[in-house]
Design a protein around this motif. Sequence first.
Motif, PDB file in Angstrom:
ATOM      1  N   ALA A 320       8.332  -4.006  18.011  1.00 35.33           N
ATOM      2  CA  ALA A 320       9.411  -3.017  17.905  1.00 35.33           C
ATOM      3  C   ALA A 320       9.996  -3.010  16.494  1.00 35.33           C
ATOM      4  N   ASN A 321      10.094  -4.184  15.890  1.00 32.06           N
ATOM      5  CA  ASN A 321      10.614  -4.249  14.523  1.00 32.06           C
ATOM      6  C   ASN A 321       9.615  -3.701  13.510  1.00 32.06           C
ATOM      7  N   ILE A 322       8.327  -3.870  13.783  1.00 26.15           N
ATOM      8  CA  ILE A 322       7.309  -3.272  12.916  1.00 26.15           C
ATOM      9  C   ILE A 322       7.435  -1.751  12.959  1.00 26.15           C
ATOM     10  N   ALA A 323       7.640  -1.201  14.163  1.00 24.55           N
ATOM     11  CA  ALA A 323       7.790   0.250  14.307  1.00 24.55           C
ATOM     12  C   ALA A 323       9.030   0.743  13.570  1.00 24.55           C
ATOM     13  N   THR A 324      10.127   0.011  13.688  1.00 26.16           N
ATOM     14  CA  THR A 324      11.367   0.398  13.006  1.00 26.16           C
ATOM     15  C   THR A 324      11.192   0.334  11.493  1.00 26.16           C
ATOM     16  N   ARG A 325      10.537  -0.708  11.046  1.00 30.03           N
ATOM     17  CA  ARG A 325      10.347  -0.864   9.604  1.00 30.03           C
ATOM     18  C   ARG A 325       9.517   0.283   9.025  1.00 30.03           C
ATOM     19  N   GLN A 326       8.503   0.727   9.742  1.00 33.28           N
ATOM     20  CA  GLN A 326       7.654   1.791   9.213  1.00 33.28           C
ATOM     21  C   GLN A 326       8.425   3.090   9.030  1.00 33.28           C
ATOM     22  N   VAL A 327       9.311   3.407   9.959  1.00 35.72           N
ATOM     23  CA  VAL A 327      10.108   4.624   9.799  1.00 35.72           C
ATOM     24  C   VAL A 327      11.102   4.441   8.650  1.00 35.72           C
ATOM     25  N   MET A 328      11.692   3.258   8.565  1.00 37.71           N
ATOM     26  CA  MET A 328      12.645   2.986   7.481  1.00 37.71           C
ATOM     27  C   MET A 328      11.980   3.121   6.122  1.00 37.71           C
ATOM     28  N   GLU A 329      10.713   2.722   6.025  1.00 36.06           N
ATOM     29  CA  GLU A 329      10.006   2.768   4.745  1.00 36.06           C
ATOM     30  C   GLU A 329       9.864   4.193   4.205  1.00 36.06           C
ATOM     31  N   LEU A 330       9.877   5.175   5.103  1.00 36.55           N
ATOM     32  CA  LEU A 330       9.794   6.564   4.640  1.00 36.55           C
ATOM     33  C   LEU A 330      10.983   6.910   3.753  1.00 36.55           C
ATOM     34  N   ASP A 331      12.154   6.341   4.066  1.00 38.75           N
ATOM     35  CA  ASP A 331      13.350   6.606   3.260  1.00 38.75           C
ATOM     36  C   ASP A 331      13.396   5.745   2.004  1.00 38.75           C
ATOM     37  N   ALA A 332      12.563   4.711   1.954  1.00 38.92           N
ATOM     38  CA  ALA A 332      12.579   3.811   0.788  1.00 38.92           C
ATOM     39  C   ALA A 332      11.779   4.376  -0.379  1.00 38.92           C
ATOM     40  N   CYS A 333      10.946   5.368  -0.109  1.00 38.91           N
ATOM     41  CA  CYS A 333      10.090   5.913  -1.166  1.00 38.91           C
ATOM     42  C   CYS A 333      10.933   6.583  -2.251  1.00 38.91           C
ATOM     43  N   THR A 334      10.639   6.246  -3.513  1.00 38.01           N
ATOM     44  CA  THR A 334      11.354   6.853  -4.637  1.00 38.01           C
ATOM     45  C   THR A 334      10.562   7.998  -5.267  1.00 38.01           C
ATOM     46  N   HIS A 335       9.395   8.275  -4.703  1.00 39.43           N
ATOM     47  CA  HIS A 335       8.502   9.323  -5.233  1.00 39.43           C
ATOM     48  C   HIS A 335       8.191   9.075  -6.706  1.00 39.43           C
ATOM     49  N   CYS A 336       7.939   7.788  -7.029  1.00 45.45           N
ATOM     50  CA  CYS A 336       7.681   7.403  -8.420  1.00 45.45           C
ATOM     51  C   CYS A 336       6.237   7.678  -8.823  1.00 45.45           C
ATOM     52  N   GLY A 337       5.329   7.806  -7.861  1.00 42.06           N
ATOM     53  CA  GLY A 337       3.934   8.144  -8.161  1.00 42.06           C
ATOM     54  C   GLY A 337       3.052   6.962  -8.524  1.00 42.06           C
ATOM     55  N   THR A 338       3.580   5.735  -8.481  1.00 41.67           N
ATOM     56  CA  THR A 338       2.769   4.569  -8.837  1.00 41.67           C
ATOM     57  C   THR A 338       1.583   4.427  -7.890  1.00 41.67           C
ATOM     58  N   CYS A 339       1.818   4.658  -6.599  1.00 38.13           N
ATOM     59  CA  CYS A 339       0.737   4.544  -5.614  1.00 38.13           C
ATOM     60  C   CYS A 339      -0.368   5.558  -5.900  1.00 38.13           C
ATOM     61  N   SER A 340       0.008   6.776  -6.287  1.00 33.88           N
ATOM     62  CA  SER A 340      -0.988   7.810  -6.583  1.00 33.88           C
ATOM     63  C   SER A 340      -1.778   7.474  -7.834  1.00 33.88           C
ATOM     64  N   LEU A 341      -1.117   6.832  -8.792  1.00 33.39           N
ATOM     65  CA  LEU A 341      -1.799   6.457 -10.033  1.00 33.39           C
ATOM     66  C   LEU A 341      -2.886   5.429  -9.772  1.00 33.39           C
ATOM     67  N   ARG A 342      -2.666   4.544  -8.790  1.00 28.70           N
ATOM     68  CA  ARG A 342      -3.619   3.476  -8.502  1.00 28.70           C
ATOM     69  C   ARG A 342      -4.557   3.802  -7.337  1.00 28.70           C
ATOM     70  N   CYS A 343      -4.357   4.919  -6.662  1.00 29.93           N
ATOM     71  CA  CYS A 343      -5.134   5.239  -5.464  1.00 29.93           C
ATOM     72  C   CYS A 343      -6.631   5.347  -5.779  1.00 29.93           C
ATOM     73  N   SER A 344      -7.457   4.678  -4.973  1.00 23.32           N
ATOM     74  CA  SER A 344      -8.898   4.659  -5.234  1.00 23.32           C
ATOM     75  C   SER A 344      -9.565   5.991  -4.925  1.00 23.32           C
ATOM     76  N   VAL A 345      -8.944   6.832  -4.115  1.00 22.00           N
ATOM     77  CA  VAL A 345      -9.553   8.135  -3.822  1.00 22.00           C
ATOM     78  C   VAL A 345      -8.828   9.269  -4.546  1.00 22.00           C
ATOM     79  N   ALA A 346      -7.946   8.916  -5.481  1.00 23.90           N
ATOM     80  CA  ALA A 346      -7.228   9.957  -6.230  1.00 23.90           C
ATOM     81  C   ALA A 346      -8.172  10.887  -6.995  1.00 23.90           C
ATOM     82  N   PRO A 347      -9.346  10.398  -7.486  1.00 22.53           N
ATOM     83  CA  PRO A 347     -10.266  11.337  -8.143  1.00 22.53           C
ATOM     84  C   PRO A 347     -10.659  12.508  -7.233  1.00 22.53           C
TER      85      PRO A 347
END
Length: 589
Positions: A320-347
């Motif tokens: 139940a806490n894993i489920a809560t954490r996953q929804v909370m993480e949506l609000d934690a995103c700063t839209h900084c783009g670091t994940c997209s810069l490192r994404c292996s399928v970004a090409p």
Amino acid sequence: MFFNLALTAALIIFGFGLVYKISTWFRRNIGMQADNYSAATRFSEAAKGIVGVFFSRDVFTLIRVFIVEVLLQMRIFKEDFLRWLMHMLIFAGFMLLLLMHALDKLITVNIFSDYYSTLNPFMFLRDLFGLMVIVGVAIAIYRRFILKVPRLKTNAMDLYAILIVAVIMISGVLLEGVKITSPTVFRAMVDSYSSLDDDEQVKALESLWVYEFGVVSEEVEAPFDEAVLEQGGEIHEESCAACHSSPKWAFTGFAAAKAMRPIALGLDSAGAADILWTIHILACFLGLAYLPFSKMFHIIASPVSLMAGAVMDKEKSHPANIATRQVMELDACTHCGTCSLRCSVAPAFDRLNNANILPSEKLIFLKAYAADKTLDEKGLRAIQEGIYLCTNCDRCTVVCPAGINLRELWFNVREELIHKGLPVAMMLTPFSFYRGLNRQGLDAETYRQPLTAAAEAVAANFKMIDAPDHVVALNTLDKDLKGQADASSQANTYAYCFACENCSTVCPVVENYENPQAVLKLLPHQIMRSVGLGLKDLAMGSNMLWNCLTCYQCQEHCPQGVKVTDVLYELKNLALKEAQRASGEDRIN
């Protein structure tokens, strides 16, 4: 009255928004397991988990994470110094301004008994903190619109956040500059804080403030008599110095005052100080009310995400806490783009121009998905492409400065879409590394569903392989196949194959089956020979294409240097194009 009403309204909206946003952490679901727990259960388990952490050794982990990752933001520092500098300037400057300046009556006055906002060091620090925020915002604008960091997307939320902060800071500096030059403000201070009733003394003091402190006056003008300035200095020390340092210490406002000096009297007559004060206050209250509904909410959610991630574990924490954490993480995103810069399928994004392939953009979709918002067919198709292309390589999770476990988010959403019976991408392999690791936790009946459907759909036109007794006529060989398989410069080596079977021997997929020929239909070395002979139906009808792990073992062990994996890639692309033409669709995932 206006100030109190506006502040009350902003606080009410902020409070309502804060409660609403936090309640969504317990009410919304991502993934199938989340459906097993009610909001009340998740809230209860979260409370138990928090209490348990505070009374365990994990509390030291929380303290470490709070200092190293929340306050010092070392994750960002390791990734990009310029972005770390930007974030630290905005974060530290804004928080210090909030605590020392905006909440001075609640905090600063109670800590410093001799506090005056116009007295040093507070006046200097206020401008210093403000300058930090302005420089940070300038770096943010530079990165997004001039430096143009690859795959860094700017949406309306980003612009609103930058705009609100910029208006607050710029109006604050201009307000300070106008007040420094304003003769009306000067006279109001004299009336309120001094006991001067002699016009000559007032003029002497005003002369000093015009000469030293930037006030623009119609009553007194330079050049000034030394005796008058000396008298003004004595009056200043007696009546003003105890609660007002030299405005020069407010260096940003003083610089603005210098720039505005030619039009200072006009601004004073127009009531610019009141106008700018209203703009500044309304922008502050608007930012406060808007905060829970904007990306700025990450100020609250990101620290929670970082600390929760440090003490939670998928194996040990309550589901139940894993489920809560996953929804909370949506609000934690700063839209900084670091994940997209490192994404292996970004090409793939560069080729397909589907923004939903990028992790930072997929998170925006996930917010809508978790909120049960309706998506049109085109939008859903684009999102599915982004979700299914993910390789669960974990790069996005490792670099996320907010500590979001992105790999688990993509995995849970993908499995949920599979269970809903929505069309599934073809590149799924039964040996998908991360999906395979989690196989024990997935529904056995549906595990192979997307794999079988995908393989059948793409191989529907290649039936020769299912007819082993079929005699191949030499005049039906596909002469174009060799040229098509040569599309990649790495793939045109199949002609060197002499069927030594080394590639099939080292292949972990082949090794996995007791009778691989029966399951895969053709083994890697047989596919190479089929391409060399132009047997298109045989090569493309093999299950080996869609079971390949792309581990490159075959390629690395080939004595002839045949790029086996690259040939398989090209055959997959050709098979997809064939299926696409047959179905008449624009794109097949």
